[in-house]
Write an enzyme that holds these catalytic residues in place. Structure first.
Site, PDB file in Angstrom:
ATOM      1  N   LYS A   4      44.705  21.353 -42.106  1.00  0.00           N
ATOM      2  CA  LYS A   4      44.083  21.118 -40.969  1.00  0.00           C
ATOM      3  C   LYS A   4      43.852  22.361 -40.350  1.00  0.00           C
ATOM      4  CE  LYS A   4      45.033  16.171 -40.754  1.00  0.00           C
ATOM      5  NZ  LYS A   4      46.156  15.314 -40.458  1.00  0.00           N
TER       6      LYS A   4
ATOM      7  N   GLU B 227      53.558   7.299 -45.446  1.00  0.00           N
ATOM      8  CA  GLU B 227      52.944   6.699 -46.842  1.00  0.00           C
ATOM      9  C   GLU B 227      54.389   6.721 -47.564  1.00  0.00           C
ATOM     10  OE1 GLU B 227      50.070   7.092 -48.358  1.00  0.00           O
ATOM     11  OE2 GLU B 227      48.979   8.176 -46.807  1.00  0.00           O
TER      12      GLU B 227
ATOM     13  N   VAL C 208      39.301   4.741 -45.157  1.00  0.00           N
ATOM     14  CA  VAL C 208      38.269   5.590 -44.229  1.00  0.00           C
ATOM     15  C   VAL C 208      37.008   4.803 -44.865  1.00  0.00           C
ATOM     16  CG1 VAL C 208      37.263   7.467 -43.492  1.00  0.00           C
ATOM     17  CG2 VAL C 208      39.615   7.444 -44.273  1.00  0.00           C
TER      18      VAL C 208
ATOM     19  N   GLY D 112      53.419   1.427 -41.423  1.00  0.00           N
ATOM     20  CA  GLY D 112      52.110   1.752 -42.071  1.00  0.00           C
ATOM     21  C   GLY D 112      51.707   2.983 -41.505  1.00  0.00           C
TER      22      GLY D 112
ATOM     23  N   GLY E 250      43.771   6.658 -38.863  1.00  0.00           N
ATOM     24  CA  GLY E 250      43.408   5.223 -38.935  1.00  0.00           C
ATOM     25  C   GLY E 250      42.077   4.977 -39.387  1.00  0.00           C
TER      26      GLY E 250
HETATM   27  N1  HSE Z   1      48.734  11.471 -42.869  1.00  0.00           N
HETATM   28  C1  HSE Z   1      47.851  11.935 -41.980  1.00  0.00           C
HETATM   29  C2  HSE Z   1      48.508  11.800 -40.408  1.00  0.00           C
HETATM   30  C3  HSE Z   1      46.535  11.282 -41.853  1.00  0.00           C
HETATM   31  O1  HSE Z   1      49.626  11.254 -40.382  1.00  0.00           O
HETATM   32  O2  HSE Z   1      47.932  12.467 -39.505  1.00  0.00           O
HETATM   33  C4  HSE Z   1      45.443  11.768 -41.193  1.00  0.00           C
HETATM   34  O3  HSE Z   1      45.095  12.916 -42.081  1.00  0.00           O
END
Ligand code: HSE
Length: 405
Positions: A200, A185, A12, A182, A300
């Site tokens: 979130k 993780e 980021v 990608g 992203g």
């Molecule tokens: N790992 C998170 C996702 C990244 O897949 O949405 C963004 O917060």
């Protein structure tokens, strides 16, 4: 010229520098002055990178430089991000972040510290990456009594579920593919177990309902148990399986609140059913607005960075003035999930169907093929507690998935 510092030069952080460079003149025009990255804080050096000479390893360089008015915190995690953010705010610098873990854990407190110091703590990028949702909740939707905020808030799991649905692959195969591309993780636990979406939805629900939703109180279930057979049943029922994070009013007259993250079967009439791949979306229902949905790139480098830079522009426009964010420190008490009622889908061995009909309010029986030794059942609306009791009595439930109305 507004001098800023970027803390963390990862996915980021490098995106923030790139967005500021790519759209330099129009960002400057919109902010009212040029925005200049003076420092980049990182443990590493970046020889050959355009920011090579701006790298500092000392947070104090940023803290003690009075020309820095805005700090971008894109380090992630709580340590040292919490300490750095607090000290930057106390030193009269606004902070913009994508750090959902920090916002979910200390967001309310950091907003208060910002307010006391006439600066801002903004976090548009913490939920839904590049999708504008925090600012709409803080401004465009302030006339609404919001009774539901639900979203597909994790790109990794939405990609995996979309692949499983479109290619018929199992969870492990789809996860491996997501990792190769990608989108996941190496350690995918935070995404696939729903922990990321949990942070979130705690942030979004706190803003939608104005009081603090503690992420620790949010019932969270991930997607690791979803199988190709579950998806085959969903297809037969003209539904899809999505990991939905939701905060909503419940109980008589909508006087209580609940919040959960869970796989849901949803029908194609619901707008979230059409959100595929790595895309995210947030659905909001307000008492006078009705339905509204925000859709876009939820992760992203550049989409997330774009949201961070949008916050930087807002901070530069409001130097010396705090933008109102309604997020009270009072805890929003969530009702016990057992008291929430909904329809469920469950799979049971065919031999147990008659017993299941005695225990559950069966609305529909679904057979994938006549020779199968199992059947699918859709229940009428039943409380989570009553469902659990019936499932324990039957003892042979193969899987169960909540159904969104
Ligand atoms: N790992 C998170 C996702 C990244 O897949 O949405 C963004 O917060």
């Amino acid at each position: 010229m507004a001098d800023i510092a970027v803390m963390g030069y990862g996915t980021v952080g490098s995106g923030v520098v790139k967005v500021l460079e790519t759209n330099k003149s129009l960002i400057g025009r919109r902010a009212g002055q040029e925005i200049f990255v003076k420092y980049v804080l990182d443990l590493r050096d970046f020889p050959g990178d355009p920011i090579e000479k701006k790298i500092t390893h000392r947070f104090e360089d940023i803290l003690e430089d009075a020309s820095i008015s805005v700090v971008v915190e894109v380090m992630g995690g709580l340590k040292p991000a919490y300490d750095f953010t607090r000290r930057a705010l106390e030193a009269g610098k606004s902070v913009c972040t994508s750090n959902k873990e920090l916002v979910a854990t200390h967001g309310q407190e950091l907003i208060e510290i910002a307010k006391k110091n006439n600066v801002n703590y903004l976090f548009e990028a913490s939920c839904g990456g590049g999708i504008p949702i925090i600012r709409p909740l803080n401004s465009s939707l302030t006339a609404e009594d919001i009774d539901e905020i639900s979203g597909i808030l994790n790109g990794t799991t939405n990609y995996i579920l979309t692949e499983m649905s479109e290619k018929g692959s199992d969870f492990e195969t789809a996860l491996k593919e997501a990792q190769e591309l990608g989108y996941a993780e190496r350690n995918p636990e935070a995404d696939v177990e729903g922990y990321d979406a949990c942070r979130k939805i705690a942030i979004l629900s706190s803003l939608a309902f104005g009081r603090t939703v503690r992420y620790e109180d949010v019932y969270t279930e991930g997607i690791t148990k979803i199988t190709p057979l579950d998806i085959a049943y969903a297809k037969k029922m003209d539904m899809v399986i999505k990991l939905v994070a939701s905060g909503f009013k419940t109980g008589e007259g909508g006087t209580k609140y609940n919040c959960l993250v869970s796989p849901f079967m949803i029908g194609f009439s619901h707008p979230l059913s059409r959100v595929n791949g790595v895309f995210n979306a947030v659905f909001v229902h307000g008492n006078t607005l009705g339905d509204s949905m925000f859709y876009g790139s939820g992760a992203g480098s550049l989409p997330t960075a774009s949201a961070v830079v949008g916050d930087v522009v807002d901070c530069v426009r409001h130097l010396g003035k705090t933008i109102t964010i309604i997020w009270d420190s009072e805890k929003l008490v969530l009702s016990d999930i057992k008291t929430v009622s909904r329809s469920f889908f469950l799979r049971v061995p065919s031999k147990d169907l008659d017993r299941a009909k005695e225990l559950f309010p069966v609305k529909e029986v679904i057979r994938l093929d006549s020779s199968s030794d199992e059947v699918g059942i859709v229940t009428d609306v039943i409380s989570e507690e009553a469902f659990e009791r019936a499932a324990n009595s039957l003892g042979t439930v193969i899987s169960r998935i909540r159904i969104a109305i």
